[in-house]
Scaffold this active site. Structure first.
Site, PDB file in Angstrom:
ATOM      1  N   ASP A  67     -20.632 -48.583  12.186  1.00  0.00           N
ATOM      2  CA  ASP A  67     -21.402 -47.333  12.322  1.00  0.00           C
ATOM      3  C   ASP A  67     -22.674 -46.840  12.008  1.00  0.00           C
ATOM      4  OD1 ASP A  67     -20.182 -48.110   9.829  1.00  0.00           O
ATOM      5  OD2 ASP A  67     -18.556 -47.220   9.973  1.00  0.00           O
ATOM      6  N   ASN A 136      -9.979 -42.399   1.622  1.00  0.00           N
ATOM      7  CA  ASN A 136      -8.903 -41.383   1.933  1.00  0.00           C
ATOM      8  C   ASN A 136      -7.909 -42.095   3.198  1.00  0.00           C
ATOM      9  OD1 ASN A 136     -11.314 -41.800   3.839  1.00  0.00           O
ATOM     10  ND2 ASN A 136     -12.074 -39.671   4.129  1.00  0.00           N
ATOM     11  N   HIS A 138     -10.426 -43.408   6.133  1.00  0.00           N
ATOM     12  CA  HIS A 138     -10.989 -44.193   7.433  1.00  0.00           C
ATOM     13  C   HIS A 138     -10.931 -45.710   7.597  1.00  0.00           C
ATOM     14  CE1 HIS A 138     -14.805 -42.961   4.855  1.00  0.00           C
ATOM     15  NE2 HIS A 138     -14.808 -44.966   5.189  1.00  0.00           N
ATOM     16  N   GLU A 143     -12.485 -40.834  10.696  1.00  0.00           N
ATOM     17  CA  GLU A 143     -11.813 -39.318   9.192  1.00  0.00           C
ATOM     18  C   GLU A 143     -10.821 -39.538   9.483  1.00  0.00           C
ATOM     19  OE1 GLU A 143     -13.470 -40.181   6.547  1.00  0.00           O
ATOM     20  OE2 GLU A 143     -15.607 -39.610   6.396  1.00  0.00           O
TER      21      GLU A 143
HETATM   22  C1  F6R Z   1     -18.814 -49.437   7.015  1.00  0.00           C
HETATM   23  C2  F6R Z   1     -17.394 -48.441   6.921  1.00  0.00           C
HETATM   24  C3  F6R Z   1     -16.387 -47.893   5.652  1.00  0.00           C
HETATM   25  C4  F6R Z   1     -16.201 -48.600   4.728  1.00  0.00           C
HETATM   26  C5  F6R Z   1     -15.534 -47.755   3.757  1.00  0.00           C
HETATM   27  C6  F6R Z   1     -15.476 -48.826   2.156  1.00  0.00           C
HETATM   28  O1  F6R Z   1     -19.343 -49.476   7.572  1.00  0.00           O
HETATM   29  O2  F6R Z   1     -17.011 -48.348   8.184  1.00  0.00           O
HETATM   30  O3  F6R Z   1     -15.581 -47.411   6.478  1.00  0.00           O
HETATM   31  O4  F6R Z   1     -15.222 -49.900   4.907  1.00  0.00           O
HETATM   32  O5  F6R Z   1     -16.209 -46.337   3.233  1.00  0.00           O
HETATM   33  O6  F6R Z   1     -16.534 -47.827   1.795  1.00  0.00           O
HETATM   34  P1  F6R Z   1     -16.512 -49.406   0.468  1.00  0.00           P
HETATM   35  O7  F6R Z   1     -16.746 -50.485   0.569  1.00  0.00           O
HETATM   36  O8  F6R Z   1     -18.198 -48.897  -0.251  1.00  0.00           O
HETATM   37  O9  F6R Z   1     -15.776 -48.837  -0.541  1.00  0.00           O
END
Ligand code: F6R
Length: 248
Positions: A67, A136, A138, A143
């Site tokens: 992403d 959450n 995702h 989301e």
């Molecule tokens: C990032 C992504 C997100 C993260 C998620 C967890 O490329 O795709 O889904 O993996 O937000 O983020 P952290 O690791 O910072 O808790």
């Protein structure tokens, strides 16, 4: 799902890096799907170390990141592209033409999503997709909501996600773009192998629901239950709400 629980986040990181290194040895032209965020930072550090020690060769590998924020270009300090340069790309032998990224600054974001989807297809698909999970639930930037979009698409970020990413934008959630581009859940589920990584107690409720809960777009990670080769790499805290029975 194949659940592996480690005592510490450092152990998760080194097991993951070994897993990626093994994948590279078995198939030097492996197509990797990569995440950003806090979770993979130590894994990337370990991969840099293994590369410097001559134990990992990225020379024929191909990467696709999950992403990118909308409205930021690759050189923007908050972009995921910059994050990847800092944590992995600049330190290993991945040729630029083998690195694939969504361009958040593209003039036509919908066309950019189509281009990305076609590039993944043209490469023959992702062999090993590594995933983090949002607090959450995702996955990528898919989301929670009433519905999920299958293919790479534009997303409106949840407020919690913008807050969680504020560190990339001088600590100010209001500077985090409202939109992003993300592989869809269908894109992600097409990868041959998925590895979901979670560390810390904050992720524990979503991890428990990911494994034991119903399939629901309100928890995008629950769709991993549909995958035939999904592995979870957890530290003790992220696994703290799992019972022995559910782990089996
Ligand atoms: C990032 C992504 C997100 C993260 C998620 C967890 O490329 O795709 O889904 O993996 O937000 O983020 P952290 O690791 O910072 O808790």
């Amino acid at each position: 799902m194949n659940v592996k629980i480690f005592d510490t986040p450092a152990q998760v990181a080194s097991a993951l890096a070994r897993r990626v290194a093994d994948a590279l040895r078995e198939k030097p032209d492996v197509v990797l799907g990569l995440p950003t965020g806090r979770t993979p930072v130590a894994m990337y550090a370990e991969l840099r170390r293994l590369h410097a020690a001559g134990e990992v060769d990225f020379g024929r590998a191909v990467t696709f990141n999950l992403d990118e924020f909308a409205g930021v270009d690759a050189s923007h300090a908050g972009s995921f592209r910059r994050f990847m340069e800092q944590h992995l790309f600049a330190a290993v032998n991945l040729a630029p033409q083998r690195i694939h990224f969504l361009n958040g600054a593209a003039a036509d974001l919908d066309a950019e999503c189509k281009r990305y989807e076609q590039e993944i297809e043209a490469t023959g698909g992702i062999d090993l997709q590594i995933l983090g999970i949002g607090a959450n639930g995702h996955i990528g930037f898919n989301e929670p909501g009433d519905e999920l979009v299958s293919r790479t698409h534009r997303v409106t970020l949840a407020e919690t996600t913008r807050r969680d990413n504020a560190a990339l934008f001088r600590g100010d959630p209001s500077r985090v773009p409202r939109e992003a581009l993300s592989m869809g859940m269908g894109t992600i589920l097409k990868a041959a192998t998925l590895i979901l990584v979670a560390m810390g107690a904050r992720k524990a409720p979503c991890i428990e629901r990911t494994i034991n809960g119903p399939l629901t777009p309100h928890l995008p990670a629950s769709f991993l239950q549909l995958h035939r080769r999904a592995e979870l790499y957890l530290d003790r805290d992220a696994a703290s709400l799992l019972t022995t029975r559910s782990v089996r």
